[in-house]
Design an enzyme around this catalytic site. Structure first.
Site, PDB file in Angstrom:
ATOM      1  CG  HIS A 165      -0.261  -0.297   2.504  1.00  0.00           C
ATOM      2  ND1 HIS A 165       0.611   0.604   3.075  1.00  0.00           N
ATOM      3  CD2 HIS A 165      -0.283  -1.370   3.328  1.00  0.00           C
ATOM      4  CE1 HIS A 165       1.079   0.107   4.213  1.00  0.00           C
ATOM      5  NE2 HIS A 165       0.564  -1.099   4.386  1.00  0.00           N
ATOM      6  N   GLY A 194       1.926   3.114   2.261  1.00  0.00           N
ATOM      7  CA  GLY A 194       2.944   3.115   3.317  1.00  0.00           C
ATOM      8  C   GLY A 194       4.215   2.433   2.806  1.00  0.00           C
ATOM      9  CG  HIS A 195       4.267  -1.803   1.951  1.00  0.00           C
ATOM     10  ND1 HIS A 195       2.946  -2.193   1.995  1.00  0.00           N
ATOM     11  CD2 HIS A 195       4.900  -2.520   2.918  1.00  0.00           C
ATOM     12  CE1 HIS A 195       2.788  -3.110   2.927  1.00  0.00           C
ATOM     13  NE2 HIS A 195       3.946  -3.328   3.516  1.00  0.00           N
ATOM     14  CD  GLU A 232       8.980   7.108  12.695  1.00  0.00           C
ATOM     15  OE1 GLU A 232       7.958   7.820  12.852  1.00  0.00           O
ATOM     16  OE2 GLU A 232      10.136   7.505  12.896  1.00  0.00           O
ATOM     17  CD  GLN A 286       8.481  -5.158  11.944  1.00  0.00           C
ATOM     18  OE1 GLN A 286       7.886  -6.224  12.013  1.00  0.00           O
ATOM     19  NE2 GLN A 286       8.371  -4.379  10.882  1.00  0.00           N
TER      20      GLN A 286
HETATM   21  O1  PAF Z   1       6.710  -5.463   8.805  1.00  0.00           O
HETATM   22  C1  PAF Z   1       6.641  -6.477   8.088  1.00  0.00           C
HETATM   23  O2  PAF Z   1       6.027  -6.491   7.022  1.00  0.00           O
HETATM   24  C2  PAF Z   1       7.334  -7.763   8.563  1.00  0.00           C
HETATM   25  O3  PAF Z   1       7.297  -7.873   9.943  1.00  0.00           O
HETATM   26  C3  PAF Z   1       8.770  -7.899   8.032  1.00  0.00           C
HETATM   27  C4  PAF Z   1       9.668  -6.804   8.567  1.00  0.00           C
HETATM   28  C5  PAF Z   1       8.774  -7.866   6.513  1.00  0.00           C
HETATM   29  C6  PAF Z   1       9.365  -9.240   8.486  1.00  0.00           C
HETATM   30  O4  PAF Z   1       8.618 -10.319   8.015  1.00  0.00           O
END
Ligand code: PAF
Length: 254
Positions: A35, A37-38, A149, A154
């Site tokens: 989406h 964000g990515h 963020e 994570q």
């Molecule tokens: O944020 C994500 O989409 C996942 O946790 C990641 C960092 C790709 C690891 O599988």
């Protein structure tokens, strides 16, 4: 052109034959269902590096709920269109056997920050995340790797893991991208019912309000959300809620 690479072996061949070793590689790990964000992570990587690699891999070891894994959205065609449109050089698209030749006998565990917030509600989730990210970083060997963020816990754990294991990579945080109504973009948003999608922005709105964590918790519960946690740590308010079958997370700097 975006080239699809399916195996570790093929990626290693590319690094050697095209001499990528002298190039700055930017890396955006994802689980697909891409989406905006990515897209903002991808754009930043393309801007800041000679070559960009995006991985798509729905990592089973980080799912503590089998239904969540089964229902995780898969939109390969449109994902690939987005990568091409943004001039991503390589898509790394491995299978379980490529990433887990050890069948997950070896894993990375963090014993403090991964045990609170999402870690307290999703047992072993961060072991799976950290393990797959370490594998991916070792395979791709990027100069920079980009993380949203929205998953601030994570991002922090990954950054600290890289320090702990002396990985030579810059971990770059990218601001959360929001819908017009304030809801943080997430692949899981598409799983919300029409009615839940309308109430979802209330969660983000309350997170940045002046109310206390416990006042927000009560108000969300009164409005049909099931709250995992609302917790402020070092001036950042984190939250996770369930709306119907969908779990949403978000955080804001206060
Ligand atoms: O944020 C994500 O989409 C996942 O946790 C990641 C960092 C790709 C690891 O599988």
């Amino acid at each position: 052109m975006t080239e699809i690479i399916n195996t570790v072996h093929d990626w290693r061949k590319i690094i050697n034959t095209e001499n990528l070793i002298n190039k700055n590689i930017g890396f955006v790990p994802t689980m697909g269902a891409l989406h905006s964000g990515h897209e903002s992570l991808i754009k930043k990587s393309v801007l800041e590096n000679d070559k960009t690699v995006v991985s798509i891999y729905v990592n089973p070891t980080q799912f503590n709920d089998p239904d969540d894994l089964k229902n995780y959205p898969k939109t390969f065609e449109s994902d690939f269109e987005m990568l091409k449109k943004n001039n991503v050089d390589y898509l790394f698209f491995p299978k379980y056997g490529d990433l887990y030749p050890d069948n997950y006998a070896y894993k990375v565990t963090e014993s403090n920050f991964s045990k609170i917030l999402c870690g307290a509600h999703r047992p072993n989730h961060f072991d799976g995340v950290l393990t797959v990210v370490l594998k991916l970083l070792n395979i791709i060997s990027p100069k920079r790797a980009y993380f949203g963020e929205k998953d601030f816990q994570q991002y922090t754990l990954i950054k600290e893991m890289c320090k702990a294991f002396f990985l030579d990579v810059e971990i770059i945080p990218v601001s959360t991208v929001r819908e017009n109504d304030g809801l943080a973009m997430s692949s899981r948003n598409t799983l919300l019912t029409e009615e839940d999608r309308k109430s979802a922005p209330f969660f983000s709105k309350l997170l940045k309000s002046l109310k206390s964590d416990s006042e927000i918790t009560v108000e969300l519960e009164e409005n049909g959300f099931k709250v995992d946690y609302i917790q402020t740590i070092s001036g950042r308010r984190f939250g996770a809620v369930h709306l119907g079958k969908v779990r949403l997370i978000d955080n804001v700097q206060l």
